[in-house]
Design an enzyme around this catalytic site. Structure first.
Site, PDB file in Angstrom:
ATOM      1  N   GLY A  15      50.602  38.101  49.467  1.00 26.48           N
ATOM      2  CA  GLY A  15      51.013  36.733  49.770  1.00 26.48           C
ATOM      3  C   GLY A  15      51.801  36.192  48.596  1.00 26.48           C
ATOM      4  N   GLN A  75      55.507  29.479  43.318  1.00 25.44           N
ATOM      5  CA  GLN A  75      55.306  30.577  42.372  1.00 25.44           C
ATOM      6  C   GLN A  75      56.624  31.197  41.898  1.00 25.44           C
ATOM      7  OE1 GLN A  75      52.163  32.505  45.076  1.00 25.44           O
ATOM      8  NE2 GLN A  75      51.497  33.103  43.037  1.00 25.44           N
ATOM      9  N   CYS A 105      45.527  36.258  41.592  1.00 28.50           N
ATOM     10  CA  CYS A 105      46.733  35.464  41.832  1.00 28.50           C
ATOM     11  C   CYS A 105      47.882  36.057  41.021  1.00 28.50           C
ATOM     12  CB  CYS A 105      46.500  34.013  41.417  1.00 28.50           C
ATOM     13  SG  CYS A 105      47.907  32.934  41.717  1.00 28.50           S
ATOM     14  N   LEU A 106      49.037  36.172  41.647  1.00 27.98           N
ATOM     15  CA  LEU A 106      50.181  36.753  40.934  1.00 27.98           C
ATOM     16  C   LEU A 106      50.655  35.845  39.803  1.00 27.98           C
ATOM     17  CD1 LEU A 106      52.128  38.189  43.991  1.00 27.98           C
ATOM     18  CD2 LEU A 106      50.628  39.408  42.407  1.00 27.98           C
ATOM     19  N   HIS A 143      44.777  30.569  50.419  1.00 31.40           N
ATOM     20  CA  HIS A 143      45.184  30.670  49.009  1.00 31.40           C
ATOM     21  C   HIS A 143      46.629  30.208  48.849  1.00 31.40           C
ATOM     22  CE1 HIS A 143      45.267  32.857  44.986  1.00 31.40           C
ATOM     23  NE2 HIS A 143      46.546  32.729  45.244  1.00 31.40           N
ATOM     24  N   GLU A 144      47.489  30.628  49.797  1.00 28.69           N
ATOM     25  CA  GLU A 144      48.915  30.260  49.691  1.00 28.69           C
ATOM     26  C   GLU A 144      49.146  28.784  49.990  1.00 28.69           C
ATOM     27  OE1 GLU A 144      49.267  34.134  48.650  1.00 28.69           O
ATOM     28  OE2 GLU A 144      50.454  32.360  48.181  1.00 28.69           O
ATOM     29  N   HIS A 149      48.517  26.771  47.083  1.00 33.42           N
ATOM     30  CA  HIS A 149      49.659  26.759  46.154  1.00 33.42           C
ATOM     31  C   HIS A 149      50.646  25.646  46.522  1.00 33.42           C
ATOM     32  CE1 HIS A 149      49.316  30.063  43.315  1.00 33.42           C
ATOM     33  NE2 HIS A 149      49.064  30.936  44.253  1.00 33.42           N
TER      34      HIS A 149
HETATM   35  O1  K2U Z   1      49.408  33.874  45.868  1.00 30.47           O
HETATM   36  C1  K2U Z   1      49.306  34.903  45.207  1.00 30.47           C
HETATM   37  O2  K2U Z   1      49.215  34.893  43.981  1.00 30.47           O
HETATM   38  C2  K2U Z   1      49.208  36.251  45.932  1.00 30.47           C
HETATM   39  C3  K2U Z   1      47.749  36.540  46.084  1.00 30.47           C
HETATM   40  C4  K2U Z   1      47.334  36.348  47.500  1.00 30.47           C
HETATM   41  C5  K2U Z   1      45.855  36.524  47.653  1.00 30.47           C
HETATM   42  C6  K2U Z   1      44.953  36.083  46.689  1.00 30.47           C
HETATM   43  C7  K2U Z   1      43.600  36.260  46.915  1.00 30.47           C
HETATM   44  C8  K2U Z   1      43.144  36.857  48.069  1.00 30.47           C
HETATM   45  C9  K2U Z   1      44.059  37.285  49.003  1.00 30.47           C
HETATM   46  C10 K2U Z   1      45.415  37.113  48.802  1.00 30.47           C
HETATM   47  C11 K2U Z   1      47.386  37.924  45.535  1.00 30.47           C
HETATM   48  O3  K2U Z   1      47.645  38.017  44.168  1.00 30.47           O
HETATM   49  S1  K2U Z   1      48.174  39.231  46.244  1.00 30.47           S
HETATM   50  C12 K2U Z   1      47.259  40.517  45.384  1.00 30.47           C
HETATM   51  C13 K2U Z   1      46.164  41.023  46.263  1.00 30.47           C
HETATM   52  C14 K2U Z   1      46.350  42.272  46.776  1.00 30.47           C
HETATM   53  C15 K2U Z   1      45.395  42.779  47.648  1.00 30.47           C
HETATM   54  C16 K2U Z   1      44.267  42.044  47.980  1.00 30.47           C
HETATM   55  C17 K2U Z   1      44.094  40.784  47.440  1.00 30.47           C
HETATM   56  C18 K2U Z   1      45.041  40.260  46.563  1.00 30.47           C
HETATM   57 ZN    ZN Z   2      48.132  32.815  43.943  1.00 34.26          ZN
END
Ligand code: K2U
Ligand code: ZN
Length: 193
Positions: free
Chosen positions: A66, A71, A115-116, A157-158, A161
């Site tokens: 996501g 971001q 979170c990225l 989560h998105e 943001h």
């Molecule tokens: O918004 C973001 O930073 C991307 C997030 C999205 C996300 C966070 C928590 C739980 C689910 C999605 C992640 O950093 S994407 C990395 C990731 C990869 C596989 C599973 C969970 C998170």
């Molecule tokens: Zn995030």
């Protein structure tokens, strides 16, 4: 990117010149842009389509499942997702414009979120297990879908943001401060590199 993702993005975003997709830099916490409530998208322009395509390219490159426009420094209410698991399954890139949660289950789910914008920091976050989300697609049509599992966690989560909220905002102040200090150190080190 997995094979087929670029083709899927082209189909979804109607961006013919797909080879020109750009991986955009991801903003790292703390940054005021990550704490700002993003503005609604009023017109679906080629720039919005390009943003969606670039965000999907950036997300797959990270890699992530996501990414929200703030971001990458764009304070607009647009997010991308692809929570499809497993190499065999075809990708399902999604671009959600002005998304709204219209229903949420009483039942909750706890997930070790990352979170990225807060690299390599994780914490258990509890959210509604299932949500109904309404949004405008790049096709200009209203969409509504029921999400559960990792899709439900990711879309919440998105959308957080887009409202200037990070997963660390659900933590106790001391834990949040420790993570913030780590990110400030990371940014100082990256600035010196
Ligand atoms: O918004 C973001 O930073 C991307 C997030 C999205 C996300 C966070 C928590 C739980 C689910 C999605 C992640 O950093 S994407 C990395 C990731 C990869 C596989 C599973 C969970 C998170
Ligand atoms: Zn995030």
């Amino acid at each position: 990117m997995r094979s087929g993702e670029r083709k899927e993005i082209a189909k979804l975003t109607d961006i013919a010149y797909i080879p020109c997709m750009t991986i955009r830099p991801i903003i790292i916490h703390p940054d005021p842009r990550l704490k700002t409530v993003a503005a609604p998208v009023t017109d679906i322009t080629d720039a919005v389509r390009r943003l969606g395509a670039d965000m999907l390219e950036t997300m797959y490159d990270a890699p992530g499942i996501g990414l929200a426009a703030p971001q990458v420094g764009v304070l607009s209410r647009l997010l991308v997702m692809d929570c499809v698991k497993g190499e065999g399954a075809p990708p399902r890139p999604m671009v959600l414009i002005n998304p709204e949660i219209v229903a949420a289950s009483e039942e909750t789910n706890t997930y070790d979120e990352g979170c990225l914008s807060i690299p390599e920091q994780y914490a258990e976050i509890t959210r509604p297990a299932e949500v109904d989300v309404r949004w405008m697609g790049l096709d200009g049509e209203e969409h509504q879908e029921h999400f559960d599992g990792l899709w439900a966690t990711c879309v919440q989560h998105e959308i957080d943001h887009l409202n200037g909220k990070l997963f660390i905002d659900y933590l106790k102040p001391l834990k949040r401060q420790i993570i913030t200090r780590r990110m400030q150190k990371l940014k100082r080190e990256r600035a010196r590199a």
